[in-house]
Design an enzyme around this catalytic site. Structure first.
Site, PDB file in Angstrom:
ATOM      1  N   TRP A  74     -28.289  -9.586 -26.207  1.00 25.22           N
ATOM      2  CA  TRP A  74     -27.530  -9.237 -26.406  1.00 25.22           C
ATOM      3  C   TRP A  74     -27.895  -8.316 -27.662  1.00 25.22           C
ATOM      4  CZ3 TRP A  74     -22.987  -8.752 -29.455  1.00 25.22           C
ATOM      5  CH2 TRP A  74     -21.863  -7.797 -28.791  1.00 25.22           C
ATOM      6  N   ASN A  98     -32.169 -14.170 -33.096  1.00 25.77           N
ATOM      7  CA  ASN A  98     -30.532 -13.708 -33.172  1.00 25.77           C
ATOM      8  C   ASN A  98     -29.969 -13.879 -34.600  1.00 25.77           C
ATOM      9  OD1 ASN A  98     -28.288 -16.387 -32.141  1.00 25.77           O
ATOM     10  ND2 ASN A  98     -28.441 -14.547 -31.758  1.00 25.77           N
TER      11      ASN A  98
END
Ligand code: HGA
Length: 606
Positions: A74, A98
Site C-alpha cells: 500500500w 512495511n
C-alpha cells in the site's frame, strides 16, 4: 498496511509465500512481489495490482527456493508500479518493508554519493542498499543488519534475505507489527498471525525495537540494544482456512449479513441472557471513581467512540472526550488525573491509535483497548483488553467490526453506570434486555434491503449527499457519509441536524439527496424541523425512522421504517441500513467494494 511474509524453510516456498500474502491482501493491494534464493542468487517476481497478477506472473516465469520473502504493498512513497513494488534489492540483499523511513532522503543521498544506484521512488529501497553497503564494508550479515536498523528513523517492519547466506531471514520491528512463526524445521515471519496460520500456530510477537535471525526451525531474537531477548511463545487463535465469501458477491455483503451473529457473540462476552446481568465485574473497568474518560480512535472506530460518549455521559455520568488519534498524539493533551483512556481499533495495529495509547501509558493513565484481533499490539499493550468478537473482517470498509465495537461499548457504559451507582439493578437489567434484543432486531431491519437498493439507485446520479442526525445519531450520520465516500466514491457529509443552518444548508439545491437518521426520541421534533428546512429548499429527503417517527413525520417525506427499540439498541440497529445503502450504491457504481481504491484495511503507518 503493507503485508510481509518470510520463510526460512526446508521445502519450496513460492506457493506458500503467495498463500501468506493472500491472507494479508486486506492490508494493501496496489502491487505485490516475492524474492527467493535460487541457485545462490536472489530471484524476484513482482507485479502491479492484486496478488492474482503476481500469481500469474509467477506462472509465466516460475522462481522458487527454500528461503524467501514476500510483500503486498500500500504505497506511501512512490507510485504503485511494478518497479516500485517490493522486494527491493542491492547486491546480494533483498528486503521487504512495511512503514515509512523518515530519513530516507539523507541516507539515499549519502549512499548515492558512495556509488549506490537507486532504481525506485520508494523510501524502502534505502534499507537494501544500507545493509549491502555495510556487508561490503566488511561487517557480518548480522552486524550489517543491526547497524542498518540503528540508522533508520521512522517506522518499520522489515524482512531481509541474502544470496550468500541462503538459509536465513532477518527481520525487525519498530512501529509496525511483526510475528515469528515456529515449526519443527522451518521458521516463518509475518505481519500478523493470520498470514502464518496455514503454517503454524506457535507464534512469537516481536516487541518494539526487536530484531531476529530466523533459520530453519530456529530463531534468535535481540532487543533494541542488541541483547538476546526471550519472548513468549503463544498459540495463535487465527484460523488456518482462508475466510471465504460464503456465496455472497462481496466480503462486505457477507459481513453486513453476519451482524446478528457477530453482535450476539460480542454481547454475550459482556452480558448474560440468563439473569440479565454483567458477565464480568463492572468494578474491573476501573471507572467507578473516574472523573474523565478519553476515547481515541480513527475512522469508523472513532465514530463508535463518539456514539459511546452519549452513553457514558447519559447513563454513567462520566465526562468523555472523543478524539481522533492522529490529532490526539501530537496535541499535548491534558491527561486525566483520575481517569482512563479507551482505544478502539478493529486490527489493534492502527499506528496513530497505538501511539496515543503509548503516550497515555507513559503518562500514567489507565488504558483500555477495545479490539477485534486479540493478538494485536493494542490488545497486548493496553492495561485492560476488552474484546470485540466480530471475527475476521476482510472488507476494507468496516461494518461488523463497527457494530461489535458499539455493542462492547454499550455494555461497558452500562457497567460503568452500575459501578458508579448511577443506575439501579433494575435499570441496568432493562438496558441489558434491550441490548440482548439487538441480534433479532438486526435480522428484522435487513428486511428494508429492497427499499435501500432503490434509494441507492437514486444516489448513483449524484455527486454530493448530506447525512443528518442528532444526539447519538450524529456520529452515525458521519459514519454513513464516510462509508459512501469510501466505497461508492460519492462525496458525502455527515452533519449534526441542528448545525445545518449555520452553513451547509447553502449547499442544498433542487434534488440534493439528504439522508436523515431519526428514530423517534425526545429530539425528533427538532430534527423534523430541520427536515422541513431542507425540503423547503428542494432537497430530496429520505428519513430513516421507526413506526412512531414515521407517523409523526406524516406523508410529507419519504421514510424507510426501521424497528422500534430502546435508544441504546437503536444506535446499533440503525447502522445496518446505513451500511446497506453505501454497499448497494457502490455495487451499482461498479466500484471495487471490498478493496476500494487508495485504501487499506489496517493503517499501520501515520
Ligand atoms: N513506504 C513503503 C511501504 C509502505 C507501507 O508500509 N504501507 O503501509 C512504500 O511506499 O513502499
Amino acid at each position: 498496511m503493507c503485508g510481509i511474509v518470510g520463510i526460512a524453510g526446508t521445502a519450496p516456498t513460492s506457493e506458500r509465500l503467495i498463500e501468506g500474502l493472500r491472507r494479508l491482501e486486506y492490508r494493501g493491494y496496489d502491487s505485490a512481489g516475492i524474492a527467493v534464493i535460487q541457485d545462490g542468487s536472489v530471484q524476484r517476481c513482482r507485479a502491479e495490482g492484486k496478488i492474482r497478477n503476481l500469481d500469474n506472473a509467477l506462472r509465466d516465469n516460475p522462481i522458487d527456493g527454500v528461503t524467501g520473502i514476500a510483500h503486498t504493498r500500500w504505497a506511501t512513497h512512490g507510485r504503485p508500479t511494478t518497479d516500485n513494488a517490493h522486494p527491493h534489492t542491492s547486491g546480494n540483499v533483498a528486503i521487504v518493508h512495511n512503514g515509512i523511513i523518515e530519513n530516507f532522503k539523507d541516507l539515499r543521498d549519502d549512499l548515492s554519493a558512495k556509488g549506490h544506484v537507486f532504481v525506485t521512488e520508494t523510501d524502502s529501497e534505502v534499507i537494501a542498499h544500507l545493509i549491502d553497503h555495510h556487508i561490503q564494508a566488511g561487517l557480518s550479515h548480522d552486524k550489517a543488519f543491526a547497524k542498518t536498523l540503528s540508522e533508520l528513523r521512522g517506522a518499520y517492519g522489515v524482512a531481509a534475505i541474502f544470496a550468500d547466506k541462503p538459509d536465513t531471514v532477518m527481520a525487525a520491528r519498530q512501529g509496525s507489527p511483526l510475528a515469528v512463526g515456529l515449526a519443527e524445521d522451518e521458521t516463518f515471519i509475518g505481519s500478523d498471525s493470520m498470514a502464518l496460520a496455514p503454517f503454524t500456530r506457535q507464534i512469537v510477537y516481536l516487541e518494539e525495537g526487536d530484531w531476529c535471525i530466523a533459520t530453519p526451525g530456529d530463531v534468535r531474537i535481540f532487543d533494541a540494544s542488541g541483547k538476546p531477548a526471550n519472548r513468549e511463545v503463544v498459540i495463535s487463535t487465527a484460523a488456518a482456512e482462508l475466510v471465504d465469501k460464503a456465496g455472497c458477491r462481496h466480503f462486505m455483503e457477507k459481513e453486513i449479513h453476519e451482524q446478528p451473529e457477530s453482535v450476539g457473540r460480542t454481547l454475550s462476552q459482556y452480558i448474560s441472557a440468563v439473569d440479565e446481568s454483567f458477565a464480568f465485574q463492572p468494578g474491573e473497568l476501573g471507572l467507578s471513581k473516574a472523573d474523565r474518560l478519553i476515547s481515541v480512535a480513527c475512522g469508523t472506530a472513532f465514530y463508535a467512540g463518539a456514539t459511546a460518549k452519549y452513553w457514558f455521559e447519559r447513563y454513567a455520568g462520566l465526562a468523555v472526550e472523543a478524539d481522533i488519534a492522529s490529532e490526539y498524539r501530537y496535541r499535548q493533551p491534558v491527561m486525566p488525573q483520575h481517569g482512563a483512556a479507551i482505544f478502539i481499533s478493529q486490527s489493534g495495529e492502527t499506528a496513530d491509535t497505538l501511539a496515543a495509547l503509548r503516550h497515555c501509558k507513559q503518562n500514567g493513565v489507565r488504558t483500555i483497548g477495545v479490539v477485534n484481533v486479540p493478538e494485536s499490539s493494542i490488545a497486548r499493550e493496553a492495561d485492560l483488553h476488552l474484546r470485540t468478537l466480530a471475527g475476521p473482517e476482510i472488507g476494507v470498509a468496516s461494518t461488523k467490526a463497527y457494530t461489535a465495537q458499539l455493542s462492547a461499548l454499550a455494555c461497558i457504559a452500562l457497567a460503568a453506570a452500575s459501578s458508579r451507582g448511577k443506575m439501579t439493578k433494575e435499570e441496568t437489567a432493562e438496558k441489558v434486555r434491550a441490548l440482548l434484543e439487538v441480534p433479532r432486531l438486526i435480522n428484522e431491519v435487513m428486511l428494508v434491503e429492497p427499499q435501500i437498493e432503490e434509494l441507492a439507485r437514486a444516489l448513483t446520479h449524484h455527486t454530493d449527499v448530506l447525512y443528518l442526525g442528532r444526539g447519538q445519531f450524529f456520529p452515525l450520520a458521519m459514519e454513513g457519509a464516510l462509508k459512501l465516500k469510501e466505497i461508492a466514491y460519492i462525496h458525502a457529509e455527515g452533519y449534526a441536524a441542528g448545525e445545518l443552518k449555520h452553513g451547509p444548508i447553502a449547499l442544498i439545491e433542487d434534488g440534493t439527496p439528504v439522508i436523515v437518521i431519526a428514530p423517534w426520541d425526545e429530539l425528533f421534533e427538532k430534527t423534523i424541523s430541520n427536515v422541513q428546512e431542507v425540503a423547503a429548499r428542494g432537497a430530496d429527503v429520505t428519513l430513516f425512522t421507526d413506526p412512531r417517527g414515521a407517523k409523526e413525520a406524516g406523508d410529507s417525506v419519504r421514510t424507510i421504517i426501521i424497528p422500534e427499540c430502546d435508544p441504546i439498541a437503536q444506535a446499533i440497529v440503525a447502522a445496518i441500513p446505513i451500511q446497506l445503502l453505501a454497499y448497494h450504491t457502490a455495487v451499482l457504481m461498479g466500484t471495487d467494494v471490498d478493496q476500494p481504491r487508495n485504501l487499506a484495511k489496517s493503517v499501520t503507518v501515520e
